[in-house]
Design a protein around this motif. Structure first.
Motif, PDB file in Angstrom:
ATOM      1  N   ILE A  48       0.859  -1.181   0.000  1.00  0.00           N
ATOM      2  CA  ILE A  48       0.000   0.000   0.000  1.00  0.00           C
ATOM      3  C   ILE A  48       0.898   1.234   0.000  1.00  0.00           C
ATOM      4  O   ILE A  48       1.904   1.271   0.711  1.00  0.00           O
ATOM      5  N   VAL A  49       0.522   2.227  -0.794  1.00  0.00           N
ATOM      6  CA  VAL A  49       1.229   3.517  -0.787  1.00  0.00           C
ATOM      7  C   VAL A  49       0.209   4.622  -0.507  1.00  0.00           C
ATOM      8  O   VAL A  49      -0.810   4.728  -1.206  1.00  0.00           O
ATOM      9  N   LEU A  50       0.491   5.425   0.499  1.00  0.00           N
ATOM     10  CA  LEU A  50      -0.321   6.591   0.844  1.00  0.00           C
ATOM     11  C   LEU A  50       0.510   7.845   0.638  1.00  0.00           C
ATOM     12  O   LEU A  50       1.708   7.778   0.348  1.00  0.00           O
ATOM     13  N   PHE A  51      -0.128   9.007   0.836  1.00  0.00           N
ATOM     14  CA  PHE A  51       0.576  10.275   0.630  1.00  0.00           C
ATOM     15  C   PHE A  51       0.429  11.191   1.825  1.00  0.00           C
ATOM     16  O   PHE A  51      -0.680  11.440   2.311  1.00  0.00           O
ATOM     17  N   SER A  52       1.576  11.686   2.288  1.00  0.00           N
ATOM     18  CA  SER A  52       1.635  12.711   3.329  1.00  0.00           C
ATOM     19  C   SER A  52       2.064  14.018   2.669  1.00  0.00           C
ATOM     20  O   SER A  52       1.799  14.247   1.491  1.00  0.00           O
TER      21      SER A  52
END
Length: 227
Positions: free
Chosen positions: A113-117
């Motif tokens: 999973i890749v999320l964004f901050s």
């Protein structure tokens, strides 16, 4: 061929990731608007992440959650709905997607999973109270789920500095503002979507199989350096 689910792959960073993945993988794009391209490996679902039920997708190897917001106001100009809206789109939407597709991910090929901050979660910046608070939630989610899913699914986040997308168009609306933004960064540049997409591509690849629970700053030095 892997199965990549991208939430918000029609614009900006999400679009850049989608374009780089299409040739080798099957991509499911979930967003309100369709991408500007057609491709035999692309399936689009016209869905609002916060309002609609997510589609059933049997096989998922990668989940990338791209929706975000840029709410820049002084604290006294922010109302509680600003904070709620930023938290909903950035955190609740990501949680909704993860809960939906985690059972499929657990059966996936090198699942991740890749999320964004954002760099504003690390570097105190005026007028960023709402968005920095929401993105700090993303970073906490990455750390917690990284531990919880350590033997099963990898999860990481990318924290970009300002990136030239439609979301930042008002901040980069003319040449003078673009020059000023470059000067603010010690390495004298800001991001293009393709650069961020390359980092996402790495994080979901076999080359990153030892990496989970991490937040990667792509900052052109604005967080790392003082010169």
């Amino acid at each position: 061929m892997r199965n990549i689910v991208i939430i918000g792959g029609s614009k900006g960073i999400g679009s850049a990731i989608l374009l780089q993945q299409l040739e080798k993988n099957k991509v499911y794009n979930i967003s309100r608007t369709a991408p500007d391209i057609t491709h035999p490996n692309l399936i689009h679902y016209p869905i609002s992440i916060l309002e609609d039920d997510l589609p059933e997708i049997e096989a998922v190897d990668v989940l990338i959650y791209c929706p975000g917001s840029i709410t820049l106001k002084p604290i006294l100009s922010l109302n509680l709905d600003d904070f709620r809206n930023d938290f909903e789109i950035n955190v609740i939407g990501a949680v909704k997607a993860i809960q939906k597709y985690l059972p499929a991910l657990k059966k996936g090929n090198n699942p991740s999973i890749v999320l964004f901050s954002t760099v504003a979660a690390k570097l105190g910046m005026p007028f960023h109270a709402s968005i920095a608070t929401a993105k700090a939630g993303i970073e906490g989610l990455v750390k917690s789920l990284g531990a919880e899913l350590a033997s099963v699914v990898r999860i990481n986040a990318i924290a970009p500095t300002i990136t030239e997308t439609s979301l930042s168009a008002n901040i980069l609306r003319n040449d003078r503002m673009k020059e000023n933004m470059m000067e603010r960064h010690p390495m004298k540049n800001y991001l293009k979507p393709s650069e961020v997409a390359e980092m996402a591509n790495y994080l979901i690849s076999e080359n990153a199989k030892s990496i989970s629970g991490q937040v990667f700053e792509m900052d052109y030095g604005i967080v790392s350096f003082k010169i």
